[in-house]
Design a protein around this motif. Sequence first.
Motif, mmCIF file in Angstrom:
data_model
loop_
_atom_site.group_PDB
_atom_site.id
_atom_site.type_symbol
_atom_site.label_atom_id
_atom_site.label_comp_id
_atom_site.label_asym_id
_atom_site.label_seq_id
_atom_site.Cartn_x
_atom_site.Cartn_y
_atom_site.Cartn_z
ATOM 1 N N GLY A 64 0.812 -1.270 -0.087
ATOM 2 C CA GLY A 64 0.087 0.000 -0.072
ATOM 3 C C GLY A 64 0.717 1.256 0.027
ATOM 4 O O GLY A 64 0.532 2.186 -0.740
ATOM 5 N N GLN A 65 1.662 1.375 0.759
ATOM 6 C CA GLN A 65 2.784 2.326 1.033
ATOM 7 C C GLN A 65 3.508 2.747 -0.439
ATOM 8 O O GLN A 65 3.480 3.731 -0.956
ATOM 9 C CB GLN A 65 3.962 2.115 1.842
ATOM 10 C CG GLN A 65 3.510 2.017 3.396
ATOM 11 C CD GLN A 65 4.723 2.040 4.285
ATOM 12 O OE1 GLN A 65 5.646 2.643 4.247
ATOM 13 N NE2 GLN A 65 4.552 0.832 5.095
ATOM 14 N N ILE A 66 3.975 1.593 -1.184
ATOM 15 C CA ILE A 66 4.452 1.980 -2.527
ATOM 16 C C ILE A 66 3.538 2.198 -3.619
ATOM 17 O O ILE A 66 3.777 3.042 -4.355
ATOM 18 C CB ILE A 66 5.282 0.381 -2.790
ATOM 19 C CG1 ILE A 66 6.284 0.246 -1.816
ATOM 20 C CG2 ILE A 66 5.890 0.712 -3.990
ATOM 21 C CD1 ILE A 66 7.127 -1.169 -1.920
ATOM 22 N N ALA A 67 2.564 1.398 -3.570
ATOM 23 C CA ALA A 67 1.560 1.987 -4.570
ATOM 24 C C ALA A 67 0.689 3.180 -4.316
ATOM 25 O O ALA A 67 0.415 3.754 -5.406
ATOM 26 C CB ALA A 67 0.111 0.787 -4.388
ATOM 27 N N LEU A 68 0.747 3.735 -3.231
ATOM 28 C CA LEU A 68 0.132 5.042 -2.881
ATOM 29 C C LEU A 68 1.206 6.170 -3.577
ATOM 30 O O LEU A 68 0.553 7.012 -4.151
ATOM 31 C CB LEU A 68 0.069 5.329 -1.426
ATOM 32 C CG LEU A 68 -0.082 6.848 -0.993
ATOM 33 C CD1 LEU A 68 -1.371 7.139 -1.834
ATOM 34 C CD2 LEU A 68 -0.120 6.897 0.468
ATOM 35 N N VAL A 69 2.593 5.959 -3.335
ATOM 36 C CA VAL A 69 3.425 7.028 -4.102
ATOM 37 C C VAL A 69 3.528 6.615 -5.518
ATOM 38 O O VAL A 69 3.548 7.696 -6.262
ATOM 39 C CB VAL A 69 4.805 6.725 -3.254
ATOM 40 C CG1 VAL A 69 6.002 7.486 -4.012
ATOM 41 C CG2 VAL A 69 4.909 6.862 -1.859
ATOM 42 N N LEU A 70 3.451 5.638 -6.020
ATOM 43 C CA LEU A 70 3.469 5.139 -7.423
ATOM 44 C C LEU A 70 2.273 5.615 -8.258
ATOM 45 O O LEU A 70 2.080 6.276 -9.202
ATOM 46 C CB LEU A 70 3.472 3.587 -7.696
ATOM 47 C CG LEU A 70 4.057 3.208 -9.190
ATOM 48 C CD1 LEU A 70 5.208 3.858 -9.682
ATOM 49 C CD2 LEU A 70 3.909 1.677 -9.148
ATOM 50 N N SER A 71 0.859 5.476 -7.269
ATOM 51 C CA SER A 71 -0.288 6.029 -8.082
ATOM 52 C C SER A 71 -0.233 7.378 -8.134
ATOM 53 O O SER A 71 -0.663 8.175 -9.077
ATOM 54 C CB SER A 71 -1.373 5.615 -7.093
ATOM 55 O OG SER A 71 -1.527 6.235 -5.857
ATOM 56 N N GLN A 72 0.296 8.301 -7.075
ATOM 57 C CA GLN A 72 0.441 9.805 -7.237
ATOM 58 C C GLN A 72 1.198 10.141 -8.183
ATOM 59 O O GLN A 72 1.226 10.931 -9.111
ATOM 60 C CB GLN A 72 0.981 10.337 -6.027
ATOM 61 C CG GLN A 72 -0.134 10.053 -4.696
ATOM 62 C CD GLN A 72 0.692 10.469 -3.403
ATOM 63 O OE1 GLN A 72 1.753 10.667 -3.397
ATOM 64 N NE2 GLN A 72 -0.168 10.769 -2.273
ATOM 65 N N LEU A 73 2.331 9.396 -8.547
ATOM 66 C CA LEU A 73 3.255 9.574 -9.745
ATOM 67 C C LEU A 73 2.787 9.270 -11.030
ATOM 68 O O LEU A 73 2.716 10.522 -12.012
ATOM 69 C CB LEU A 73 4.659 8.847 -9.477
ATOM 70 C CG LEU A 73 5.650 8.779 -10.562
ATOM 71 C CD1 LEU A 73 6.262 10.164 -10.875
ATOM 72 C CD2 LEU A 73 6.659 7.609 -10.201
ATOM 73 N N LEU A 74 2.222 8.031 -11.023
ATOM 74 C CA LEU A 74 1.362 7.911 -12.415
ATOM 75 C C LEU A 74 0.344 8.928 -12.656
ATOM 76 O O LEU A 74 0.025 9.289 -13.772
ATOM 77 C CB LEU A 74 0.863 6.535 -12.359
ATOM 78 C CG LEU A 74 1.848 5.365 -12.191
ATOM 79 C CD1 LEU A 74 1.080 4.306 -11.968
ATOM 80 C CD2 LEU A 74 2.612 5.194 -13.542
ATOM 81 N N GLY A 75 -0.465 9.008 -11.776
ATOM 82 C CA GLY A 75 -1.610 10.192 -11.771
ATOM 83 C C GLY A 75 -1.183 11.314 -12.361
ATOM 84 O O GLY A 75 -1.797 12.065 -13.397
ATOM 85 N N ALA A 76 -0.061 11.921 -11.863
ATOM 86 C CA ALA A 76 0.376 13.146 -12.182
ATOM 87 C C ALA A 76 0.980 13.131 -13.643
ATOM 88 O O ALA A 76 0.641 13.829 -14.329
ATOM 89 C CB ALA A 76 1.704 13.436 -11.392
ATOM 90 N N ARG A 77 1.647 11.952 -14.100
ATOM 91 C CA ARG A 77 2.169 11.766 -15.197
ATOM 92 C C ARG A 77 1.133 11.716 -16.517
ATOM 93 O O ARG A 77 0.884 12.493 -17.442
ATOM 94 C CB ARG A 77 3.012 10.682 -15.556
ATOM 95 C CG ARG A 77 4.199 10.479 -14.565
ATOM 96 C CD ARG A 77 5.512 11.047 -15.423
ATOM 97 N NE ARG A 77 6.565 10.854 -14.622
ATOM 98 C CZ ARG A 77 7.844 11.297 -14.890
ATOM 99 N NH1 ARG A 77 7.930 12.263 -15.969
ATOM 100 N NH2 ARG A 77 8.902 11.044 -14.294
ATOM 101 N N LEU A 78 -0.133 11.133 -15.937
ATOM 102 C CA LEU A 78 -1.334 10.985 -16.719
ATOM 103 C C LEU A 78 -1.909 12.372 -17.191
ATOM 104 O O LEU A 78 -2.142 12.790 -18.112
ATOM 105 C CB LEU A 78 -2.136 9.916 -16.383
ATOM 106 C CG LEU A 78 -1.932 8.625 -16.422
ATOM 107 C CD1 LEU A 78 -2.713 7.716 -15.652
ATOM 108 C CD2 LEU A 78 -1.905 7.949 -17.769
ATOM 109 N N ARG A 79 -2.055 13.251 -16.006
ATOM 110 C CA ARG A 79 -2.682 14.408 -16.183
ATOM 111 C C ARG A 79 -1.915 15.530 -16.979
ATOM 112 O O ARG A 79 -2.251 16.126 -17.641
ATOM 113 C CB ARG A 79 -2.922 14.714 -14.814
ATOM 114 C CG ARG A 79 -4.095 14.335 -14.092
ATOM 115 C CD ARG A 79 -4.326 14.997 -12.879
ATOM 116 N NE ARG A 79 -3.366 14.870 -11.689
ATOM 117 C CZ ARG A 79 -3.317 14.181 -10.913
ATOM 118 N NH1 ARG A 79 -4.195 12.960 -11.100
ATOM 119 N NH2 ARG A 79 -2.373 14.048 -9.913
ATOM 120 N N ALA A 80 -0.663 15.248 -16.854
ATOM 121 C CA ALA A 80 0.255 16.063 -17.635
ATOM 122 C C ALA A 80 0.460 15.832 -19.021
ATOM 123 O O ALA A 80 0.570 16.675 -19.972
ATOM 124 C CB ALA A 80 1.735 15.976 -17.024
#
Length: 225
Positions: free
Chosen positions: A135-151
């Motif tokens: 969960g800790q890793i996925a949380l950080v990774l999902s934030q990273l992916l989300g930001a990349r996708l929105r950009a």
Amino acid sequence: MPQDDATVKRNARSERRAERRAEMVEAAMAAVRTHGAGVSVAEMAASAGITKPVLYRHFDDRADLQRAVGQRAAEDLMEKMAPALSEDLAPRAQIAAVVDAFLGGIEDEPELWRFVVHNPAERETATEIVEDVRGQIALVLSQLLGARLRAAGRDSGGAEAWAYGLVGMVQSAGDWWLERRTMSRADLTGYLTALIWDGAHGMLGEGEERSPVLRMVPADSDGVG
């Protein structure tokens, strides 16, 4: 508001107890490294220079001790992965960096990983710890992916599901690799990066050509060592 003497003494005892418990966790981790994932509570107590009854004054039972060791091990793993998760890299390079950091973490502490994740004596506790780390890793990774996708002007609604899927895949591959060792860490990082990138670069709208899934991508691709 000044604290009275009783409160000061109570706080001091609580701090000493927390420090002593932390020392015992470190000793238990050392025992795991020495004796392997099947280490006994007696061996962990001996590593701390105490007896089992004294150890159990600080932990409710073996599950509580394993949980404490697992939490400490998870903190160490997250510290090793933090640079890869936070560094501003090209997407493909960041995927390779995160995968390699995770594999490096479990390679550095194989017996500790097995003790925390695959301990049959406390299966329920092991599952809790694995879910927490994932969960800790996925949380950080999902934030990273989300930001990349929105950009990239893409829908970021699937970022969390994607992150959990990626973490689960890399964890399973890491477990397999730790037991089999049929390839180097660099090779496995390359294979997993190629597999992940085939999906990721299309979602992120990157212009690079797809790499065949079965063609190994060097671990130092895009500047990742």
